[in-house]
Design a protein around this motif. Sequence first.
Motif, PDB file in Angstrom:
ATOM      1  N   ASP A 103      11.165 -38.207  25.402  1.00  0.00           N
ATOM      2  CA  ASP A 103      11.328 -36.800  25.754  1.00  0.00           C
ATOM      3  C   ASP A 103      12.008 -36.038  24.612  1.00  0.00           C
ATOM      4  O   ASP A 103      12.824 -36.607  23.872  1.00  0.00           O
ATOM      5  CB  ASP A 103      12.174 -36.660  27.020  1.00  0.00           C
ATOM      6  N   PRO A 104      11.732 -34.749  24.483  1.00  0.00           N
ATOM      7  CA  PRO A 104      12.449 -33.942  23.481  1.00  0.00           C
ATOM      8  C   PRO A 104      13.943 -33.937  23.783  1.00  0.00           C
ATOM      9  O   PRO A 104      14.355 -34.063  24.935  1.00  0.00           O
ATOM     10  CB  PRO A 104      11.845 -32.543  23.659  1.00  0.00           C
ATOM     11  N   PRO A 105      14.771 -33.806  22.755  1.00  0.00           N
ATOM     12  CA  PRO A 105      16.223 -33.768  22.992  1.00  0.00           C
ATOM     13  C   PRO A 105      16.615 -32.553  23.816  1.00  0.00           C
ATOM     14  O   PRO A 105      15.960 -31.508  23.765  1.00  0.00           O
ATOM     15  CB  PRO A 105      16.812 -33.708  21.581  1.00  0.00           C
ATOM     16  N   LEU A 106      17.694 -32.707  24.582  1.00  0.00           N
ATOM     17  CA  LEU A 106      18.196 -31.605  25.399  1.00  0.00           C
ATOM     18  C   LEU A 106      18.903 -30.606  24.494  1.00  0.00           C
ATOM     19  O   LEU A 106      19.851 -30.953  23.781  1.00  0.00           O
ATOM     20  CB  LEU A 106      19.166 -32.160  26.453  1.00  0.00           C
ATOM     21  N   VAL A 107      18.411 -29.373  24.477  1.00  0.00           N
ATOM     22  CA  VAL A 107      18.981 -28.348  23.603  1.00  0.00           C
ATOM     23  C   VAL A 107      19.387 -27.139  24.431  1.00  0.00           C
ATOM     24  O   VAL A 107      18.932 -26.955  25.561  1.00  0.00           O
ATOM     25  CB  VAL A 107      17.984 -27.925  22.498  1.00  0.00           C
ATOM     26  N   THR A 108      20.230 -26.317  23.850  1.00  0.00           N
ATOM     27  CA  THR A 108      20.697 -25.095  24.499  1.00  0.00           C
ATOM     28  C   THR A 108      20.141 -23.881  23.773  1.00  0.00           C
ATOM     29  O   THR A 108      20.285 -23.769  22.554  1.00  0.00           O
ATOM     30  CB  THR A 108      22.240 -25.046  24.495  1.00  0.00           C
ATOM     31  N   LYS A 109      19.485 -22.988  24.518  1.00  0.00           N
ATOM     32  CA  LYS A 109      18.926 -21.760  23.957  1.00  0.00           C
ATOM     33  C   LYS A 109      19.465 -20.594  24.777  1.00  0.00           C
ATOM     34  O   LYS A 109      18.914 -20.237  25.825  1.00  0.00           O
ATOM     35  CB  LYS A 109      17.403 -21.798  23.981  1.00  0.00           C
ATOM     36  N   VAL A 110      20.552 -20.038  24.306  1.00  0.00           N
ATOM     37  CA  VAL A 110      21.219 -18.957  25.021  1.00  0.00           C
ATOM     38  C   VAL A 110      20.274 -17.771  25.174  1.00  0.00           C
ATOM     39  O   VAL A 110      19.555 -17.411  24.231  1.00  0.00           O
ATOM     40  CB  VAL A 110      22.498 -18.536  24.281  1.00  0.00           C
ATOM     41  N   GLY A 111      20.263 -17.186  26.360  1.00  0.00           N
ATOM     42  CA  GLY A 111      19.414 -16.030  26.618  1.00  0.00           C
ATOM     43  C   GLY A 111      18.169 -16.358  27.405  1.00  0.00           C
ATOM     44  O   GLY A 111      17.545 -15.460  27.974  1.00  0.00           O
ATOM     45  N   LEU A 112      17.794 -17.642  27.443  1.00  0.00           N
ATOM     46  CA  LEU A 112      16.655 -18.069  28.235  1.00  0.00           C
ATOM     47  C   LEU A 112      17.125 -18.570  29.593  1.00  0.00           C
ATOM     48  O   LEU A 112      18.296 -18.940  29.753  1.00  0.00           O
ATOM     49  CB  LEU A 112      15.893 -19.181  27.501  1.00  0.00           C
ATOM     50  N   PRO A 113      16.234 -18.589  30.605  1.00  0.00           N
ATOM     51  CA  PRO A 113      16.639 -19.099  31.924  1.00  0.00           C
ATOM     52  C   PRO A 113      17.219 -20.501  31.826  1.00  0.00           C
ATOM     53  O   PRO A 113      16.623 -21.387  31.198  1.00  0.00           O
ATOM     54  CB  PRO A 113      15.318 -19.092  32.713  1.00  0.00           C
ATOM     55  N   LEU A 157      14.628 -24.865  31.645  1.00  0.00           N
ATOM     56  CA  LEU A 157      13.770 -24.773  32.820  1.00  0.00           C
ATOM     57  C   LEU A 157      12.713 -25.873  32.819  1.00  0.00           C
ATOM     58  O   LEU A 157      12.430 -26.467  33.868  1.00  0.00           O
ATOM     59  CB  LEU A 157      13.105 -23.400  32.877  1.00  0.00           C
ATOM     60  N   ALA A 158      12.126 -26.145  31.664  1.00  0.00           N
ATOM     61  CA  ALA A 158      11.094 -27.187  31.585  1.00  0.00           C
ATOM     62  C   ALA A 158      11.663 -28.547  31.974  1.00  0.00           C
ATOM     63  O   ALA A 158      10.963 -29.372  32.574  1.00  0.00           O
ATOM     64  CB  ALA A 158      10.503 -27.243  30.182  1.00  0.00           C
ATOM     65  N   VAL A 159      12.924 -28.781  31.651  1.00  0.00           N
ATOM     66  CA  VAL A 159      13.575 -30.056  32.005  1.00  0.00           C
ATOM     67  C   VAL A 159      13.701 -30.179  33.519  1.00  0.00           C
ATOM     68  O   VAL A 159      13.450 -31.245  34.098  1.00  0.00           O
ATOM     69  CB  VAL A 159      14.956 -30.150  31.337  1.00  0.00           C
ATOM     70  N   LEU A 217      27.728 -33.424  40.771  1.00  0.00           N
ATOM     71  CA  LEU A 217      28.913 -33.857  40.039  1.00  0.00           C
ATOM     72  C   LEU A 217      28.899 -33.139  38.699  1.00  0.00           C
ATOM     73  O   LEU A 217      28.244 -33.548  37.750  1.00  0.00           O
ATOM     74  CB  LEU A 217      28.930 -35.380  39.854  1.00  0.00           C
ATOM     75  N   ASP A 218      29.588 -31.990  38.663  1.00  0.00           N
ATOM     76  CA  ASP A 218      29.750 -31.194  37.451  1.00  0.00           C
ATOM     77  C   ASP A 218      28.424 -30.703  36.873  1.00  0.00           C
ATOM     78  O   ASP A 218      28.194 -30.807  35.667  1.00  0.00           O
ATOM     79  CB  ASP A 218      30.526 -31.996  36.396  1.00  0.00           C
ATOM     80  N   ASN A 219      27.546 -30.163  37.719  1.00  0.00           N
ATOM     81  CA  ASN A 219      26.371 -29.474  37.174  1.00  0.00           C
ATOM     82  C   ASN A 219      26.844 -28.191  36.504  1.00  0.00           C
ATOM     83  O   ASN A 219      27.775 -27.537  36.968  1.00  0.00           O
ATOM     84  CB  ASN A 219      25.354 -29.173  38.275  1.00  0.00           C
ATOM     85  N   LEU A 220      26.201 -27.806  35.406  1.00  0.00           N
ATOM     86  CA  LEU A 220      26.726 -26.743  34.557  1.00  0.00           C
ATOM     87  C   LEU A 220      25.824 -25.525  34.432  1.00  0.00           C
ATOM     88  O   LEU A 220      26.271 -24.482  33.953  1.00  0.00           O
ATOM     89  CB  LEU A 220      26.989 -27.291  33.141  1.00  0.00           C
ATOM     90  N   ARG A 221      24.542 -25.629  34.840  1.00  0.00           N
ATOM     91  CA  ARG A 221      23.589 -24.580  34.502  1.00  0.00           C
ATOM     92  C   ARG A 221      22.965 -23.857  35.689  1.00  0.00           C
ATOM     93  O   ARG A 221      22.834 -22.633  35.683  1.00  0.00           O
ATOM     94  CB  ARG A 221      22.452 -25.179  33.648  1.00  0.00           C
ATOM     95  N   VAL A 222      22.528 -24.596  36.691  1.00  0.00           N
ATOM     96  CA  VAL A 222      21.784 -24.003  37.808  1.00  0.00           C
ATOM     97  C   VAL A 222      22.773 -23.564  38.894  1.00  0.00           C
ATOM     98  O   VAL A 222      23.561 -24.381  39.378  1.00  0.00           O
ATOM     99  CB  VAL A 222      20.760 -24.998  38.389  1.00  0.00           C
TER     100      VAL A 222
END
Length: 277
Positions: free
Chosen positions: A104-114, A119-121, A177-182
Amino acid sequence: MTRGIVVLACVCALLGGFYSAIAKWGIRHETLDLFDAARQRRVSVDIAERVDYAMKADAGLWKPPVAVISNGNTVRNTEYSFLANVFAASGYLVASIQQDLPSDPPLVTKVGLPYVGRLAVYKKGEANILFVLQQLKQRYPNAGYDHLTLVGHSNGGDTAMYFAQQHPQLVSKVITLDNLRVPILLSHKLKVLSFRSKDPVFKTDPDVLPTPQQAKTDGIDIVQTPFQHTWMSDRGPLFAKQAIQATLERFLGGADVTRLASIDNGKPTLENGMPLP
Protein backbone atom coordinates in the motif's frame (compact mmCIF):
# COMPACT_ATOMS: atom_id res chain seq x y z
CA MET A 1 22.98 -11.73 19.88
CA THR A 2 21.26 -9.17 22.12
CA ARG A 3 18.66 -8.47 19.43
CA GLY A 4 17.92 -12.18 19.15
CA ILE A 5 17.33 -12.43 22.89
CA VAL A 6 14.95 -9.46 22.78
CA VAL A 7 12.99 -10.97 19.88
CA LEU A 8 12.78 -14.30 21.68
CA ALA A 9 11.56 -12.59 24.83
CA CYS A 10 8.85 -10.77 22.88
CA VAL A 11 7.71 -14.00 21.24
CA CYS A 12 7.60 -15.75 24.59
CA ALA A 13 5.59 -12.89 26.08
CA LEU A 14 3.05 -13.04 23.25
CA LEU A 15 2.75 -16.82 23.51
CA GLY A 16 2.43 -16.53 27.25
CA GLY A 17 -0.45 -14.09 26.88
CA PHE A 18 -2.10 -16.33 24.29
CA TYR A 19 -1.94 -19.45 26.41
CA SER A 20 -3.01 -17.47 29.47
CA ALA A 21 -6.14 -16.43 27.58
CA ILE A 22 -6.86 -20.06 26.74
CA ALA A 23 -6.41 -21.12 30.34
CA LYS A 24 -8.49 -18.28 31.79
CA TRP A 25 -11.33 -17.98 29.30
CA GLY A 26 -10.97 -20.91 26.88
CA ILE A 27 -10.33 -18.52 23.97
CA ARG A 28 -8.92 -19.76 20.70
CA HIS A 29 -7.37 -17.70 17.92
CA GLU A 30 -7.31 -18.64 14.25
CA THR A 31 -5.83 -16.82 11.24
CA LEU A 32 -7.84 -16.60 8.02
CA ASP A 33 -5.79 -15.69 4.95
CA LEU A 34 -8.47 -14.42 2.59
CA PHE A 35 -8.31 -13.08 -0.95
CA ASP A 36 -10.72 -10.56 -2.42
CA ALA A 37 -10.76 -11.46 -6.11
CA ALA A 38 -12.76 -8.35 -7.04
CA ARG A 39 -9.99 -6.09 -5.72
CA GLN A 40 -7.10 -8.54 -6.16
CA ARG A 41 -6.22 -8.00 -2.50
CA ARG A 42 -5.10 -10.26 0.31
CA VAL A 43 -6.89 -9.74 3.62
CA SER A 44 -5.60 -11.44 6.76
CA VAL A 45 -7.99 -11.82 9.69
CA ASP A 46 -7.34 -13.04 13.23
CA ILE A 47 -10.45 -14.74 14.62
CA ALA A 48 -10.93 -14.98 18.37
CA GLU A 49 -13.79 -16.83 20.06
CA ARG A 50 -14.48 -18.54 23.35
CA VAL A 51 -14.68 -22.27 22.84
CA ASP A 52 -17.84 -22.89 24.85
CA TYR A 53 -19.73 -20.05 23.14
CA ALA A 54 -18.54 -21.31 19.75
CA MET A 55 -19.97 -24.75 20.52
CA LYS A 56 -23.28 -23.18 21.54
CA ALA A 57 -23.35 -21.16 18.32
CA ASP A 58 -22.65 -24.26 16.23
CA ALA A 59 -25.55 -25.98 17.98
CA GLY A 60 -27.87 -23.03 17.30
CA LEU A 61 -28.09 -22.19 21.02
CA TRP A 62 -26.22 -18.90 20.89
CA LYS A 63 -26.01 -16.03 18.41
CA PRO A 64 -22.66 -14.38 19.08
CA PRO A 65 -22.43 -10.64 18.51
CA VAL A 66 -19.63 -9.64 16.14
CA ALA A 67 -16.74 -7.29 16.92
CA VAL A 68 -14.44 -6.05 14.15
CA ILE A 69 -11.04 -4.64 15.14
CA SER A 70 -9.01 -2.46 12.76
CA ASN A 71 -5.28 -2.00 13.34
CA GLY A 72 -3.37 1.25 13.59
CA ASN A 73 -0.74 2.22 11.04
CA THR A 74 2.40 0.00 11.29
CA VAL A 75 0.75 -2.18 13.98
CA ARG A 76 -0.22 -5.73 13.10
CA ASN A 77 -3.81 -6.91 13.43
CA THR A 78 -2.56 -9.64 15.79
CA GLU A 79 -1.29 -6.99 18.23
CA TYR A 80 -4.71 -6.29 19.74
CA SER A 81 -5.23 -9.57 21.56
CA PHE A 82 -5.72 -7.70 24.86
CA LEU A 83 -8.90 -6.24 23.32
CA ALA A 84 -9.95 -9.30 21.32
CA ASN A 85 -9.79 -11.49 24.42
CA VAL A 86 -12.16 -9.20 26.35
CA PHE A 87 -14.74 -9.40 23.57
CA ALA A 88 -14.31 -13.14 23.09
CA ALA A 89 -14.63 -13.74 26.82
CA SER A 90 -17.98 -11.94 26.66
CA GLY A 91 -19.22 -14.25 23.90
CA TYR A 92 -18.34 -12.18 20.84
CA LEU A 93 -17.02 -13.51 17.56
CA VAL A 94 -14.01 -11.24 17.03
CA ALA A 95 -12.40 -10.46 13.68
CA SER A 96 -9.17 -8.45 13.77
CA ILE A 97 -8.49 -7.28 10.20
CA GLN A 98 -5.08 -6.41 8.77
CA GLN A 99 -6.12 -3.20 7.08
CA ASP A 100 -2.85 -2.29 5.38
CA LEU A 101 -0.35 -4.21 3.27
CA PRO A 102 3.36 -3.55 2.58
CA SER A 103 2.40 -2.80 -1.02
CA ASP A 104 0.00 0.00 0.00
CA PRO A 105 1.12 3.62 -0.48
CA PRO A 106 2.57 5.20 2.66
CA LEU A 107 0.18 7.05 4.95
CA VAL A 108 0.63 10.77 4.27
CA THR A 109 -0.97 13.97 5.50
CA LYS A 110 -2.39 16.50 3.03
CA VAL A 111 -3.78 19.44 4.93
CA GLY A 112 -6.89 20.95 3.36
CA LEU A 113 -8.26 17.70 1.95
CA PRO A 114 -11.03 15.65 3.61
CA TYR A 115 -9.54 13.79 6.57
CA VAL A 116 -6.15 15.34 5.62
CA GLY A 117 -6.05 13.31 2.43
CA ARG A 118 -6.83 9.92 3.92
CA LEU A 119 -10.32 9.36 2.55
CA ALA A 120 -9.04 6.68 0.16
CA VAL A 121 -7.51 4.84 3.13
CA TYR A 122 -10.83 4.78 4.97
CA LYS A 123 -12.69 3.66 1.85
CA LYS A 124 -10.20 0.80 1.52
CA GLY A 125 -10.82 -0.12 5.15
CA GLU A 126 -14.57 0.02 4.57
CA ALA A 127 -14.21 -2.37 1.62
CA ASN A 128 -12.04 -4.70 3.70
CA ILE A 129 -14.65 -4.85 6.46
CA LEU A 130 -17.51 -5.52 4.04
CA PHE A 131 -15.50 -8.28 2.36
CA VAL A 132 -14.58 -9.91 5.68
CA LEU A 133 -18.20 -9.80 6.87
CA GLN A 134 -19.25 -11.55 3.67
CA GLN A 135 -16.68 -14.28 4.30
CA LEU A 136 -17.60 -14.64 7.97
CA LYS A 137 -21.27 -15.14 7.14
CA GLN A 138 -20.29 -18.24 5.16
CA ARG A 139 -18.05 -19.63 7.90
CA TYR A 140 -20.04 -18.53 10.96
CA PRO A 141 -23.67 -18.32 9.80
CA ASN A 142 -25.11 -18.23 13.31
CA ALA A 143 -23.44 -14.97 14.35
CA GLY A 144 -25.21 -11.60 14.50
CA TYR A 145 -24.11 -9.30 11.69
CA ASP A 146 -26.74 -6.59 11.98
CA HIS A 147 -25.53 -5.03 15.25
CA LEU A 148 -21.77 -4.80 14.77
CA THR A 149 -19.29 -3.50 17.32
CA LEU A 150 -16.45 -1.69 15.55
CA VAL A 151 -13.13 -1.19 17.28
CA GLY A 152 -9.99 0.55 16.09
CA HIS A 153 -6.72 2.10 17.20
CA SER A 154 -5.43 5.34 15.66
CA ASN A 155 -5.96 5.04 11.88
CA GLY A 156 -8.01 1.92 12.58
CA GLY A 157 -10.24 3.95 14.89
CA ASP A 158 -10.81 6.44 12.08
CA THR A 159 -11.65 3.53 9.78
CA ALA A 160 -14.15 2.19 12.33
CA MET A 161 -15.82 5.59 12.71
CA TYR A 162 -15.93 6.12 8.94
CA PHE A 163 -17.58 2.72 8.44
CA ALA A 164 -20.18 3.58 11.09
CA GLN A 165 -20.97 6.82 9.25
CA GLN A 166 -21.46 4.96 5.98
CA HIS A 167 -23.39 1.98 7.38
CA PRO A 168 -25.25 3.17 10.50
CA GLN A 169 -27.87 0.44 10.07
CA LEU A 170 -25.22 -2.24 10.70
CA VAL A 171 -23.45 -0.74 13.71
CA SER A 172 -24.51 -0.55 17.36
CA LYS A 173 -21.21 0.32 19.09
CA VAL A 174 -17.94 1.99 18.15
CA ILE A 175 -14.85 1.90 20.36
CA THR A 176 -11.87 3.96 19.30
CA LEU A 177 -8.43 4.19 20.82
CA ASP A 178 -7.04 7.63 19.99
CA ASN A 179 -8.49 8.10 16.51
CA LEU A 180 -7.24 11.46 15.23
CA ARG A 181 -8.99 12.34 11.97
CA VAL A 182 -12.61 11.22 11.55
CA PRO A 183 -15.12 13.06 13.79
CA ILE A 184 -16.95 10.94 16.33
CA LEU A 185 -20.45 10.26 15.09
CA LEU A 186 -23.23 11.93 17.05
CA SER A 187 -26.19 9.57 17.22
CA HIS A 188 -28.62 8.62 19.96
CA LYS A 189 -28.78 5.09 18.51
CA LEU A 190 -25.01 4.49 18.60
CA LYS A 191 -22.98 3.74 21.73
CA VAL A 192 -19.50 5.24 21.51
CA LEU A 193 -16.48 4.83 23.76
CA SER A 194 -13.24 6.62 22.94
CA PHE A 195 -9.97 6.27 24.85
CA ARG A 196 -7.74 9.35 24.45
CA SER A 197 -3.98 9.46 24.90
CA LYS A 198 -1.82 12.09 26.58
CA ASP A 199 0.87 12.19 23.93
CA PRO A 200 2.67 15.33 22.67
CA VAL A 201 3.42 13.72 19.30
CA PHE A 202 -0.05 12.52 18.27
CA LYS A 203 -2.53 15.41 18.12
CA THR A 204 -6.26 15.06 17.53
CA ASP A 205 -7.60 17.14 14.63
CA PRO A 206 -10.14 19.89 15.44
CA ASP A 207 -13.79 18.81 15.64
CA VAL A 208 -12.97 15.10 15.99
CA LEU A 209 -14.13 15.03 19.61
CA PRO A 210 -17.58 16.23 20.67
CA THR A 211 -17.98 19.03 23.16
CA PRO A 212 -18.68 17.91 26.74
CA GLN A 213 -22.34 18.91 26.25
CA GLN A 214 -22.61 16.97 22.99
CA ALA A 215 -21.03 13.94 24.62
CA LYS A 216 -23.48 14.13 27.51
CA THR A 217 -26.50 14.61 25.23
CA ASP A 218 -25.59 11.71 22.94
CA GLY A 219 -24.27 9.38 25.63
CA ILE A 220 -20.72 9.35 24.24
CA ASP A 221 -18.06 8.15 26.67
CA ILE A 222 -14.74 9.99 26.31
CA VAL A 223 -12.05 8.56 28.58
CA GLN A 224 -8.91 10.62 29.04
CA THR A 225 -5.86 8.52 29.87
CA PRO A 226 -2.24 9.28 30.84
CA PHE A 227 -1.06 6.78 28.22
CA GLN A 228 1.04 7.22 25.11
CA HIS A 229 -0.63 6.76 21.74
CA THR A 230 1.36 3.62 20.91
CA TRP A 231 0.53 1.99 24.26
CA MET A 232 -3.01 1.25 23.07
CA SER A 233 -2.03 -2.10 21.55
CA ASP A 234 -0.31 -5.24 22.81
CA ARG A 235 2.91 -3.21 22.73
CA GLY A 236 1.76 -1.16 25.70
CA PRO A 237 2.72 -1.86 29.33
CA LEU A 238 0.61 -4.32 31.27
CA PHE A 239 -0.92 -1.77 33.66
CA ALA A 240 -2.19 0.34 30.73
CA LYS A 241 -3.75 -2.65 29.00
CA GLN A 242 -5.34 -3.83 32.25
CA ALA A 243 -6.94 -0.43 32.84
CA ILE A 244 -8.31 -0.30 29.28
CA GLN A 245 -9.60 -3.88 29.57
CA ALA A 246 -11.38 -3.17 32.85
CA THR A 247 -12.98 -0.02 31.44
CA LEU A 248 -14.03 -1.85 28.29
CA GLU A 249 -15.63 -4.63 30.35
CA ARG A 250 -17.70 -2.05 32.22
CA PHE A 251 -18.78 -0.45 28.94
CA LEU A 252 -19.81 -3.80 27.44
CA GLY A 253 -21.74 -4.49 30.63
CA GLY A 254 -23.90 -1.42 29.96
CA ALA A 255 -22.25 1.09 32.29
CA ASP A 256 -21.45 4.67 31.33
CA VAL A 257 -17.72 5.24 31.70
CA THR A 258 -16.02 8.62 31.86
CA ARG A 259 -12.75 7.59 33.47
CA LEU A 260 -10.42 4.64 33.56
CA ALA A 261 -11.40 1.78 35.81
CA SER A 262 -9.26 1.43 38.91
CA ILE A 263 -7.05 -1.62 39.14
CA ASP A 264 -5.35 -2.97 42.22
CA ASN A 265 -1.92 -4.36 41.46
CA GLY A 266 0.15 -2.76 44.15
CA LYS A 267 1.29 0.17 42.00
CA PRO A 268 0.95 3.84 42.99
CA THR A 269 -2.24 5.34 41.59
CA LEU A 270 -3.48 8.64 40.27
CA GLU A 271 -6.48 10.36 41.87
CA ASN A 272 -8.85 8.29 39.75
CA GLY A 273 -7.13 5.07 40.82
CA MET A 274 -4.89 4.78 37.73
CA PRO A 275 -1.46 3.27 38.53
CA LEU A 276 1.50 5.40 37.58
CA PRO A 277 4.10 4.06 35.11
